[in-house]
Design a protein around this motif. Sequence first.
Motif, PDB file in Angstrom:
ATOM      1  N   THR A  44      54.934  37.387  76.212  1.00  0.00           N
ATOM      2  CA  THR A  44      53.746  38.231  76.261  1.00  0.00           C
ATOM      3  C   THR A  44      54.187  39.685  76.192  1.00  0.00           C
ATOM      4  O   THR A  44      55.112  40.089  76.892  1.00  0.00           O
ATOM      5  CB  THR A  44      52.953  37.998  77.565  1.00  0.00           C
ATOM      6  OG1 THR A  44      52.641  36.604  77.679  1.00  0.00           O
ATOM      7  CG2 THR A  44      51.667  38.800  77.581  1.00  0.00           C
ATOM      8  N   ILE A  45      53.503  40.455  75.341  1.00  0.00           N
ATOM      9  CA  ILE A  45      53.789  41.885  75.221  1.00  0.00           C
ATOM     10  C   ILE A  45      52.464  42.631  75.279  1.00  0.00           C
ATOM     11  O   ILE A  45      51.532  42.316  74.545  1.00  0.00           O
ATOM     12  CB  ILE A  45      54.517  42.230  73.906  1.00  0.00           C
ATOM     13  CG1 ILE A  45      55.772  41.366  73.723  1.00  0.00           C
ATOM     14  CG2 ILE A  45      54.874  43.718  73.869  1.00  0.00           C
ATOM     15  CD1 ILE A  45      56.460  41.558  72.383  1.00  0.00           C
ATOM     16  N   ALA A  46      52.394  43.624  76.165  1.00  0.00           N
ATOM     17  CA  ALA A  46      51.213  44.483  76.263  1.00  0.00           C
ATOM     18  C   ALA A  46      51.490  45.760  75.471  1.00  0.00           C
ATOM     19  O   ALA A  46      52.540  46.382  75.638  1.00  0.00           O
ATOM     20  CB  ALA A  46      50.914  44.809  77.715  1.00  0.00           C
ATOM     21  N   PHE A  47      50.559  46.105  74.602  1.00  0.00           N
ATOM     22  CA  PHE A  47      50.700  47.266  73.727  1.00  0.00           C
ATOM     23  C   PHE A  47      49.542  48.238  73.920  1.00  0.00           C
ATOM     24  O   PHE A  47      48.446  47.831  74.299  1.00  0.00           O
ATOM     25  CB  PHE A  47      50.638  46.837  72.245  1.00  0.00           C
ATOM     26  CG  PHE A  47      51.816  46.072  71.745  1.00  0.00           C
ATOM     27  CD1 PHE A  47      52.957  46.729  71.316  1.00  0.00           C
ATOM     28  CD2 PHE A  47      51.773  44.693  71.656  1.00  0.00           C
ATOM     29  CE1 PHE A  47      54.032  46.023  70.814  1.00  0.00           C
ATOM     30  CE2 PHE A  47      52.852  43.976  71.156  1.00  0.00           C
ATOM     31  CZ  PHE A  47      53.983  44.642  70.735  1.00  0.00           C
ATOM     32  N   ASN A  48      49.776  49.488  73.578  1.00  0.00           N
ATOM     33  CA  ASN A  48      48.714  50.444  73.315  1.00  0.00           C
ATOM     34  C   ASN A  48      48.660  50.514  71.787  1.00  0.00           C
ATOM     35  O   ASN A  48      49.552  51.077  71.142  1.00  0.00           O
ATOM     36  CB  ASN A  48      49.005  51.819  73.909  1.00  0.00           C
ATOM     37  CG  ASN A  48      48.908  51.805  75.419  1.00  0.00           C
ATOM     38  OD1 ASN A  48      48.334  50.892  76.015  1.00  0.00           O
ATOM     39  ND2 ASN A  48      49.475  52.808  76.051  1.00  0.00           N
ATOM     40  N   ARG A  49      47.609  49.917  71.229  1.00  0.00           N
ATOM     41  CA  ARG A  49      47.502  49.720  69.789  1.00  0.00           C
ATOM     42  C   ARG A  49      46.642  50.811  69.167  1.00  0.00           C
ATOM     43  O   ARG A  49      45.561  51.124  69.664  1.00  0.00           O
ATOM     44  CB  ARG A  49      46.865  48.338  69.534  1.00  0.00           C
ATOM     45  CG  ARG A  49      46.755  47.935  68.102  1.00  0.00           C
ATOM     46  CD  ARG A  49      46.174  46.536  67.980  1.00  0.00           C
ATOM     47  NE  ARG A  49      44.752  46.484  68.271  1.00  0.00           N
ATOM     48  CZ  ARG A  49      43.790  46.885  67.421  1.00  0.00           C
ATOM     49  NH1 ARG A  49      44.084  47.379  66.252  1.00  0.00           N
ATOM     50  NH2 ARG A  49      42.519  46.791  67.777  1.00  0.00           N
ATOM     51  N   PHE A  50      47.134  51.394  68.053  1.00  0.00           N
ATOM     52  CA  PHE A  50      46.324  52.343  67.305  1.00  0.00           C
ATOM     53  C   PHE A  50      45.313  51.542  66.495  1.00  0.00           C
ATOM     54  O   PHE A  50      45.670  50.585  65.827  1.00  0.00           O
ATOM     55  CB  PHE A  50      47.192  53.209  66.374  1.00  0.00           C
ATOM     56  CG  PHE A  50      46.439  54.357  65.776  1.00  0.00           C
ATOM     57  CD1 PHE A  50      46.270  55.527  66.488  1.00  0.00           C
ATOM     58  CD2 PHE A  50      45.870  54.255  64.517  1.00  0.00           C
ATOM     59  CE1 PHE A  50      45.548  56.591  65.949  1.00  0.00           C
ATOM     60  CE2 PHE A  50      45.142  55.301  63.975  1.00  0.00           C
ATOM     61  CZ  PHE A  50      44.982  56.476  64.684  1.00  0.00           C
ATOM     62  N   ARG A  51      44.053  51.922  66.571  1.00  0.00           N
ATOM     63  CA  ARG A  51      42.971  51.161  65.923  1.00  0.00           C
ATOM     64  C   ARG A  51      42.798  51.600  64.467  1.00  0.00           C
ATOM     65  O   ARG A  51      41.826  52.245  64.097  1.00  0.00           O
ATOM     66  CB  ARG A  51      41.667  51.313  66.698  1.00  0.00           C
ATOM     67  CG  ARG A  51      41.760  50.699  68.091  1.00  0.00           C
ATOM     68  CD  ARG A  51      40.445  50.715  68.818  1.00  0.00           C
ATOM     69  NE  ARG A  51      39.534  49.802  68.135  1.00  0.00           N
ATOM     70  CZ  ARG A  51      38.273  50.098  67.830  1.00  0.00           C
ATOM     71  NH1 ARG A  51      37.758  51.267  68.138  1.00  0.00           N
ATOM     72  NH2 ARG A  51      37.525  49.223  67.213  1.00  0.00           N
ATOM     73  N   TRP A  52      43.752  51.202  63.607  1.00  0.00           N
ATOM     74  CA  TRP A  52      43.686  51.537  62.185  1.00  0.00           C
ATOM     75  C   TRP A  52      42.372  51.077  61.571  1.00  0.00           C
ATOM     76  O   TRP A  52      41.781  51.755  60.732  1.00  0.00           O
ATOM     77  CB  TRP A  52      44.858  50.903  61.433  1.00  0.00           C
ATOM     78  CG  TRP A  52      46.178  51.519  61.748  1.00  0.00           C
ATOM     79  CD1 TRP A  52      47.191  50.963  62.484  1.00  0.00           C
ATOM     80  CD2 TRP A  52      46.644  52.810  61.350  1.00  0.00           C
ATOM     81  NE1 TRP A  52      48.251  51.831  62.568  1.00  0.00           N
ATOM     82  CE2 TRP A  52      47.939  52.973  61.867  1.00  0.00           C
ATOM     83  CE3 TRP A  52      46.092  53.849  60.601  1.00  0.00           C
ATOM     84  CZ2 TRP A  52      48.698  54.116  61.662  1.00  0.00           C
ATOM     85  CZ3 TRP A  52      46.842  55.000  60.395  1.00  0.00           C
ATOM     86  CH2 TRP A  52      48.131  55.125  60.926  1.00  0.00           C
TER      87      TRP A  52
END
Length: 141
Positions: A44-52
């Motif tokens: 499991t990896i938690a990311f702060n994802r850029f909403r392209w």
Amino acid sequence: MADPARLNLLAHDEEDLAVVSAALQDAVAKVGDIVFEARARRLTIAFNRFRWEAGVRERVRSALQVGGVLAVQTRKIRRDRREGVLELLAIGFEAGEPPGGALTFSFAGGGDLRATVECIDAVLSDVSQPWPTRRVPAHDA
């Protein structure tokens, strides 16, 4: 009722994985946000994802969970620096004995994480409301 702005993706083959990889391009995670549970065979990896996909300057907290993980290896990632930030460039797949193989998470700066899997079995879900950001990821041409 599901929030239509939240992304929820499943990956069961290489085409699906390419969509997940594109959605996670330029996502950032702390080293401490990477958890491999060997007994459960889960990464499991938690990311702060850029909403392209939104076409606006926003990030959202997202979680990627990969099932059927047999082993995890890292290269050029300092696991003792749990607050160290990693920027994801792409996720690739190298086929092994079908349906298994290895997922490779390539990070900026040359680090990578390799997860040997029984098969492609991944879920990406946004788990927060988006927030504005002034910084837009940029790539050299």
